[in-house]
Design an enzyme around this catalytic site. Structure first.
Site, PDB file in Angstrom:
ATOM      1  N   HIS A  56       5.003  -5.648   9.003  1.00  0.00           N
ATOM      2  CA  HIS A  56       3.566  -5.981   8.327  1.00  0.00           C
ATOM      3  C   HIS A  56       2.453  -5.306   8.869  1.00  0.00           C
ATOM      4  CE1 HIS A  56       1.627 -10.168   5.997  1.00  0.00           C
ATOM      5  NE2 HIS A  56       1.107  -9.049   6.204  1.00  0.00           N
ATOM      6  N   HIS A  71      -0.572  -3.283   6.592  1.00  0.00           N
ATOM      7  CA  HIS A  71      -1.445  -2.374   6.303  1.00  0.00           C
ATOM      8  C   HIS A  71      -2.017  -1.411   6.560  1.00  0.00           C
ATOM      9  CE1 HIS A  71      -1.409  -6.165   3.542  1.00  0.00           C
ATOM     10  NE2 HIS A  71      -0.896  -6.465   4.754  1.00  0.00           N
ATOM     11  N   HIS A  82       2.830 -10.749  -0.482  1.00  0.00           N
ATOM     12  CA  HIS A  82       1.985 -11.693   0.813  1.00  0.00           C
ATOM     13  C   HIS A  82       2.541 -13.469  -0.453  1.00  0.00           C
ATOM     14  CE1 HIS A  82       1.251  -8.639   2.919  1.00  0.00           C
ATOM     15  NE2 HIS A  82      -0.206  -9.032   3.510  1.00  0.00           N
ATOM     16  N   GLU A 131      -0.130 -17.484   2.736  1.00  0.00           N
ATOM     17  CA  GLU A 131      -1.349 -17.539   4.074  1.00  0.00           C
ATOM     18  C   GLU A 131      -1.946 -17.932   4.244  1.00  0.00           C
ATOM     19  OE1 GLU A 131      -3.127 -13.618   3.165  1.00  0.00           O
ATOM     20  OE2 GLU A 131      -4.002 -13.610   5.768  1.00  0.00           O
ATOM     21  N   ASP A 189      -0.401  -6.803  11.354  1.00  0.00           N
ATOM     22  CA  ASP A 189      -1.368  -7.750  10.007  1.00  0.00           C
ATOM     23  C   ASP A 189      -2.277  -6.331   9.733  1.00  0.00           C
ATOM     24  OD1 ASP A 189      -1.856  -8.260   7.435  1.00  0.00           O
ATOM     25  OD2 ASP A 189      -3.162 -10.104   8.352  1.00  0.00           O
ATOM     26  N   ASP A 190      -3.829  -5.589   9.979  1.00  0.00           N
ATOM     27  CA  ASP A 190      -4.519  -4.950   9.969  1.00  0.00           C
ATOM     28  C   ASP A 190      -5.369  -5.371  11.372  1.00  0.00           C
ATOM     29  OD1 ASP A 190      -5.502  -4.939   7.598  1.00  0.00           O
ATOM     30  OD2 ASP A 190      -4.648  -7.364   7.167  1.00  0.00           O
TER      31      ASP A 190
HETATM   32  N1  ADE Z   1      -4.836  -7.394   2.574  1.00  0.00           N
HETATM   33  C1  ADE Z   1      -4.782  -6.375   4.174  1.00  0.00           C
HETATM   34  N2  ADE Z   1      -4.631  -7.718   4.649  1.00  0.00           N
HETATM   35  C2  ADE Z   1      -4.340  -8.469   3.781  1.00  0.00           C
HETATM   36  C3  ADE Z   1      -3.772 -10.105   4.188  1.00  0.00           C
HETATM   37  N3  ADE Z   1      -4.100 -10.248   5.771  1.00  0.00           N
HETATM   38  N4  ADE Z   1      -3.932 -10.694   3.009  1.00  0.00           N
HETATM   39  C4  ADE Z   1      -3.422 -10.267   2.417  1.00  0.00           C
HETATM   40  N5  ADE Z   1      -3.813  -8.784   1.312  1.00  0.00           N
HETATM   41  C5  ADE Z   1      -4.128  -8.693   2.380  1.00  0.00           C
HETATM   42 ZN    ZN Z   2      -0.762  -8.716   5.724  1.00  0.00          ZN
END
Ligand code: ADE
Ligand code: ZN
Length: 356
Positions: A29, A31, A209, A212, A290-291
């Protein structure tokens, strides 16, 4: 899961971070646009002669204070707007894969958001070719394998998702699956049920997703209507006992992202995160970043901070690393090979450090 003896041996708390860093793992996971560090955003803006609304790298980084998912997405999509050329997509992906290899990630499944780019006039070909070439080169250079999962932006329409799928079909051999991301609340999985039916017919792996920020009901519909093979995040499932049961018995993995959940205020503090509860309930949970450029840590930082906050053990570490391979979309022989390496890592570590 029955764990091998070496995986249940206690490891002293001060030695655990070393084990977490050293163990081989898969990241499921991430992005790829969320791996764009501010320095690279500025470098790409300069290369493409684009003006940024921030005076410096520090000014941009200091804007990374989020109150919820949407407040992050606004800045994340703005950051991704510096990506124009195939080489930009390549450089971003190479940078992430180099960084991930340092964390002993041996396999990564990368999300990307084509609609963010095609809406700015960047072609699907430019996006996918840049990402894919970086994956091929990283494997040759570092031995890290990587594959691509194309995500549909759920705040956009079903028609837009279908059009995106159409544009991607000439490159389908470069994709392993499709996913669903962006603003969750108000955009339930059922909005994309027909798109996912088509993707399933086409033979793509399916993820989404769900749970969340959104309710457990969104996890149910991702499972029952979209027929996904993994749930991204899914942490809200712990509010629904029947759903927890379903996830445990079906062995549908959750790709959990603890630092993301902290930075987006899903949990007020890391010590209150429910990762231990998910594992104790027998769910196939994994840890991911994630990011990472926006949330203050790549995968090992997610492991070390969460283990410290929740007082997790070497046994949890083994389970999470093993789950990452079990839940990946690599073939059975590659899974076996990675799990054998994981076992060897734990055995060596135990021999080196002796009993706790
Ligand atoms: N796009 C990038 N990060 C995300 C996240 N945590 N939740 C949904 N979309 C995303
Ligand atoms: Zn994500």
């Amino acid at each position: 899961m029955n764990l091998p003896e070496f995986a249940v041996k206690p490891v002293a708390a001060d030695r655990l971070p070393e084990l977490l860093r050293r163990m081989p793992k898969a990241e499921l996971h991430i992005h790829i646009e969320g791996s764009l560090e501010p320095e690279l955003i500025f470098a790409l803006a300069q290369r493409n002669a684009l003006a940024l609304p921030y005076a410096s790298v520090e000014a941009l980084r200091s804007a990374y204070a989020f109150s919820n998912l949407q407040s992050f997405l606004d800045i994340y999509y703005a950051g991704a707007s510096v990506l124009l050329k195939e080489q930009d997509f390549y450089d971003m992906t190479r940078a992430y894969l180099r960084r991930a290899a340092q964390d002993n990630v041996v396999h990564a499944e990368l999300f990307f958001d084509p609609q963010t780019h095609t809406a700015r006039g960047v072609s699907m070909e430019t996006v996918i070719n840049g990402l894919h070439r970086a994956c091929v080169d990283a494997e040759a250079e570092r031995g890290i394998s990587a594959s691509l999962i194309m995500c549909f932006l759920r705040h956009l329409s079903e028609d837009d998702a279908f059009a995106t799928l159409e544009q991607a079909l000439p490159f389908r051999d470069k994709l392993i699956g499709v996913g669903l991301d962006s603003g969750e609340l108000g955009n339930p999985p059922e909005k994309f049920a027909r798109v996912f039916v088509r993707c399933r017919e086409l033979g793509f792996h399916l993820v989404a997703h769900a749970g969340e920020e959104g309710p457990p009901a969104y996890v149910w519909t991702a499972l029952d209507l979209l027929k996904v093979e993994r749930i991204d995040h899914g942490v809200q499932a712990s509010k629904d006992a029947a759903l927890m049961q379903r996830l445990a018995t079906s062995r549908i993995a959750l790709t959990v992202c603890p630092l993301s959940n902290l930075k987006l205020c899903v949990f007020p503090e890391l010590a209150g995160h429910n990762l231990r509860q998910l594992l104790d309930a027998g769910l196939l949970a994994t840890v991911n970043s994630d990011d990472p450029a926006y949330f203050g840590g790549y995968i090992n930082e997610n492991f070390t901070q969460t283990f410290a906050a929740l007082d997790l053990s070497a046994r949890h570490a083994y389970t999470l690393a093993r789950n990452s391979f079990e839940a990946s979309f690599i073939d059975a022989s590659a899974k076996r090979r990675h799990i054998d390496r994981l076992n060897a890592c734990f055995e060596t570590f135990c021999q080196e450090t002796g009993p706790a």
